[in-house]
Design an enzyme around this catalytic site. Structure first.
Site, PDB file in Angstrom:
ATOM      1  N   ASP A 100       0.868  -1.172   0.000  1.00 39.20           N
ATOM      2  CA  ASP A 100       0.000   0.000   0.000  1.00 39.20           C
ATOM      3  C   ASP A 100       0.915   1.236   0.000  1.00 39.20           C
ATOM      4  O   ASP A 100       2.142   1.148   0.052  1.00 39.20           O
ATOM      5  CB  ASP A 100      -0.963  -0.042   1.195  1.00 39.20           C
ATOM      6  CG  ASP A 100      -2.208   0.820   0.941  1.00 39.20           C
ATOM      7  OD1 ASP A 100      -2.152   1.717   0.072  1.00 39.20           O
ATOM      8  OD2 ASP A 100      -3.225   0.617   1.620  1.00 39.20           O
TER       9      ASP A 100
HETATM   10  C1  BGC Z   1      -5.165   3.048   0.240  1.00 36.53           C
HETATM   11  C2  BGC Z   1      -5.421   1.968  -0.784  1.00 36.53           C
HETATM   12  C3  BGC Z   1      -5.359   2.563  -2.176  1.00 36.53           C
HETATM   13  C4  BGC Z   1      -4.014   3.239  -2.360  1.00 36.53           C
HETATM   14  C5  BGC Z   1      -3.826   3.838  -3.752  1.00 36.53           C
HETATM   15  C6  BGC Z   1      -3.911   3.846  -0.073  1.00 36.53           C
HETATM   16  O1  BGC Z   1      -3.745   4.918   0.772  1.00 36.53           O
HETATM   17  O2  BGC Z   1      -5.035   2.447   1.519  1.00 36.53           O
HETATM   18  O3  BGC Z   1      -6.666   1.358  -0.554  1.00 36.53           O
HETATM   19  O4  BGC Z   1      -5.557   1.564  -3.126  1.00 36.53           O
HETATM   20  O5  BGC Z   1      -3.893   4.280  -1.407  1.00 36.53           O
HETATM   21  O6  BGC Z   1      -4.639   4.931  -3.941  1.00 36.53           O
END
Ligand code: BGC
Length: 750
Positions: A299
């Protein structure tokens, strides 16, 4: 030949071989090129900026930055645009530019672009926005979930994007959590069933060969992210092995079985171990035991967080090594110049042997195989113009159908169907702006920018005014705003609200939350904001008939105002067509069929789930019982009643014989009802404390007026296994109690 190499497992024999364009012989990837493939950057890292580093609007790719990222550092993936919404032609231009680099690099592996299209392609103008996942779950209709996936995949692909960071498969087990609306609710069986359906919708029939109408899905967030004890985003969770296996892992396993090809790792920690270094879960469970053949992406900035936040690595280089060696194949770095540091450190670690070439090859093989599965290697990206159904009437109708099937009737003293003879008042902060119907991840990350609202889509007040004309008065009463990231509220023209109250008999109060997700959505209390509660109390004090309409991502506590309400409707975050759907249900044009995908708590201090052990129920004296929700999981009314009768079930099951159970569902009303027949089963005694009951099957059926429909379920011992003290899945014979609709009984497995 390329396929033969892959199938024969010869793709990696020390070096990574890929075919050149046109089927020429493979090239061998250098370590730099392999490391680059594991690196994901954000689009913002390659956009043109002004002299102060601010991104220029309209967005434009800075070709120098892109050349550096793709040609010098061989970056394998780009993600997102988090604070903007682009038109199809802008997306077209961006992808054309990125794709043109495919041929400039030596290795000719195209970039894999990913985006959070979590309730429709929320960053493309004119796309079809569906209810958020929590609403989809409330439909209890797996075919609708699959249809949502199919349409979203189509429109994502129309935007030139082959990879969707969705679905969220985390269990909604702490209603405080800001991302509850992104989940499919609290129950592992419901989440597994609906989640796997979404995956099938995204990826289509054959996950090893995804066509240009479908996209890669990404299972999020592996695993336990939603269970933080404080409810605050990315804070620690504590999950015993038994519950990890019984509750949190099944939805991911089901998605892997449905063919999901990518997974995103939990940013938080479980039992003191950051998700990104949990080798037991990523390598052993997911990859070795479940045979997951796709790749794992981190993430946002989470490799760095191991050093900066979680403090399990003394420096960034060590952080990258331990995450990568735990089995995370791609790092969402995602900014510049961090990605250069990432690539440089990773390369050094490979040279020092701290990351083995086997591990690096494994990651790159997985990434390459996934790119190949989604058709990136065959170069022919259909033109965006060929996606003629983008934003079509059919797609919008499917979104509205999802809203119709999700919106849940929680209370009705007979006031609904709504048929006002005189004036009525609509009020509340969520009544007159689309952002409340859509929530976060809508046009921007937090979904707050109203300038991107979809033209032509209507708010609740607008639809009511269209239908009831000047009989529909409006006064907002309260508005929501953010102050230092924290949601606040204030009264607006309270005098106007009070004066209009005096003119009407009915009040439709649209209460809830403003859009937010992740950290900005953290709250300190689940209670609904007091000013909104005050609006209801004012109406009650004037003996008005109040219909409470909840527009919220998580179940905010409203106990004080439930008793005197004439009707209560839960809309969740129903999307761009949610207001139309709501009014059709309210007026009785359509019938309600949504059911709660979570237990709706009554008190802030008592949060329990429906599958509680019996000790939670120990007192039968009113509020002393710890399980005393406002509304239970699976609850939802409709216009008209159904009756459950004639249950037929085996009483004793021997050996491996299946358990067959059926029930007749009769519609005693004069209108059609869509009913969700739910089967719950609980063990009488177990070697460890058994759940009181657990959802084991459900089916949404149409029961015509005055007719009876028989519903039949077949279960085997596998459906009734539990995890024992040693962490092993076992079947424990004995007596099982069941509940099907309103009927109860038991069955003994010998
Ligand atoms: C979130 C994810 C997301 C990623 C990309 C992160 O902060 O936890 O769910 O897919 O950002 O945007």
């Amino acid at each position: 030949m390329k396929k033969a190499l892959l199938i024969g497992g010869l793709f990696f024999l020390g070096a990574c071989s890929v075919l050149k364009e046109g089927g020429q012989p493979p090239v061998t990837l250098s370590d730099e090129e392999k490391v680059g493939q594991t690196c994901q950057i954000t689009l913002d890292a390659v956009l043109c900026t002004d002299s102060q580093g601010r991104t220029l609007v309209p967005l434009k790719i800075d070709t120098n930055k892109l050349t550096e990222a793709l040609v010098k550092y061989h970056v394998g993936s780009i993600l997102n645009v988090s604070w903007h919404t682009l038109s199809l032609s802008q997306w077209n231009e961006i992808h054309e530019t990125i794709r043109s680099y495919y041929t400039k690099g030596r290795i000719k592996i195209p970039v894999l672009y990913g985006i959070d299209a979590i309730h429709g392609v929320n960053y493309t103008r004119g796309a079809t926005l569906f209810p958020q996942e929590i609403g989809l779950a409330a439909t209890w209709n797996p075919s609708l979930a699959e249809e949502f996936g199919r349409i979203t995949a189509y429109e994502t692909r129309a935007s030139g994007i082959p990879w969707n960071f969705s679905p969220v498969l985390d269990l909604g087990r702490n209603p405080l959590w800001s991302r509850t609306f992104e989940t499919l609710g609290e129950d592992p069986y419901l989440v597994s069933t609906m989640g796997a359906s979404i995956v099938r919708g995204y990826q289509g029939k054959k996950s090893s060969q995804i066509d240009s109408l479908h996209v890669l899905s990404c299972m999020k967030h592996f695993v336990g992210y939603s269970a933080s004890s404080s409810g605050r985003d990315r804070t620690p969770a504590w999950i015993p092995d038994k519950y990890m296996k019984e509750l949190y892992l099944p939805s991911f396993l089901e998605a892997v079985r449905a063919g999901a090809l990518t997974v995103m790792i939990n940013s938080g920690t479980v039992n003191g171990i950051p998700g990104h270094i949990n080798k037991t879960l990523i390598q052993k469970t997911l990859k070795d035991e479940w045979k997951f053949r796709g790749f794992a992406v981190s993430d946002w900035e989470d490799f760095n967080m191991l050093h900066t936040v979680h403090r399990v690595a003394p420096d960034l280089k060590t952080a990258y090594e331990i995450a990568f060696n735990a089995g995370v194949d791609m790092s969402m770095v995602p900014l510049s110049p961090d990605y250069k540091t990432y690539c440089e450190h990773m390369l050094a670690s490979v040279k020092e042997g701290k990351i083995s070439s086997e591990r690096l090859n494994d990651a790159v093989t997985r990434i390459y195989r996934t790119k190949d599965a989604v058709g990136l290697m065959n170069l022919h990206q259909p033109s965006m113009a060929s996606y003629t159904a983008f934003g079509s009437k059919e797609h919008k109708a499917a979104s509205k159908q999802a809203a119709l099937e999700s919106i849940t009737l929680l209370k009705n003293n007979g006031i609904l169907p709504f048929n006002p003879t005189g004036k009525f008042l609509v009020a509340g902060p969520c009544s007159n702006n689309l952002i409340y119907l859509n929530g976060a991840w809508t046009h921007t990350w937090q979904g707050m920018d109203t300038s991107f609202n979809t033209p032509g889509c209507k708010t609740i007040v607008q639809v009511l005014q269209e239908k009831y004309g000047s009989n529909c008065l409006f006064s907002k009463g309260v508005e929501l705003f953010k102050d230092k990231e924290i949601e606040q509220s204030r009264f607006v023209s309270l005098d106007d609200y009070i004066q209009k109250l005096n003119e009407v008999e009915y009040v439709i109060l649209c209460l809830g939350e403003g859009p937010s997700t992740e950290k900005p959505g953290d709250i300190a209390s689940l209670n609904l904001d007091s000013k909104q509660v005050e609006l209801a109390k004012l109406a009650y004090s004037k003996n008005k008939k109040v219909i409470l309409v909840l527009v919220e991502g998580r179940p905010r506590i409203i106990h004080e105002i439930v008793g005197r309400a004439e009707a209560i409707v839960q809309c969740y975050l129903p999307g761009d067509y949610g207001a139309e759907a709501f009014v059709e249900l309210l007026s009785g044009e359509k019938n309600f069929s949504g059911k709660l995908p979570y237990t709706y708590p009554k008190y802030d201090g008592v949060i329990e789930f429906y599958d509680r052990p019996r000790s939670v129920d120990r007192s039968n004296v009113g509020d002393f019982n710890a399980f005393n929700p406002e509304w239970p999981f699976g609850f939802g009314l409709h216009y008209g009643e159904v009756k459950y009768e004639h249950v037929k079930s085996n009483e004793q099951i021997k050996g491996n014989a299946p358990w067959e159970i059926s029930v007749d569902v009769t519609n005693e009303s004069n209108r059609e009802i869509d009913e969700v027949v739910q089967l719950y089963v609980g063990k009488e005694f177990g070697s460890m404390v058994p759940a009181g009951e657990q959802l084991k099957r459900f089916q949404k059926i149409k029961v015509p007026a005055g007719k009876t429909v028989e519903v039949r379920f077949v279960l085997t011992k596998d459906d009734l296994m539990v995890v024992d003290e040693t962490g092993t899945w076992v079947f424990e014979p004995g007596k099982f109690n069941y509940r099907i609709g309103t009927r109860r009984g038991s069955v003994v497995f010998q």
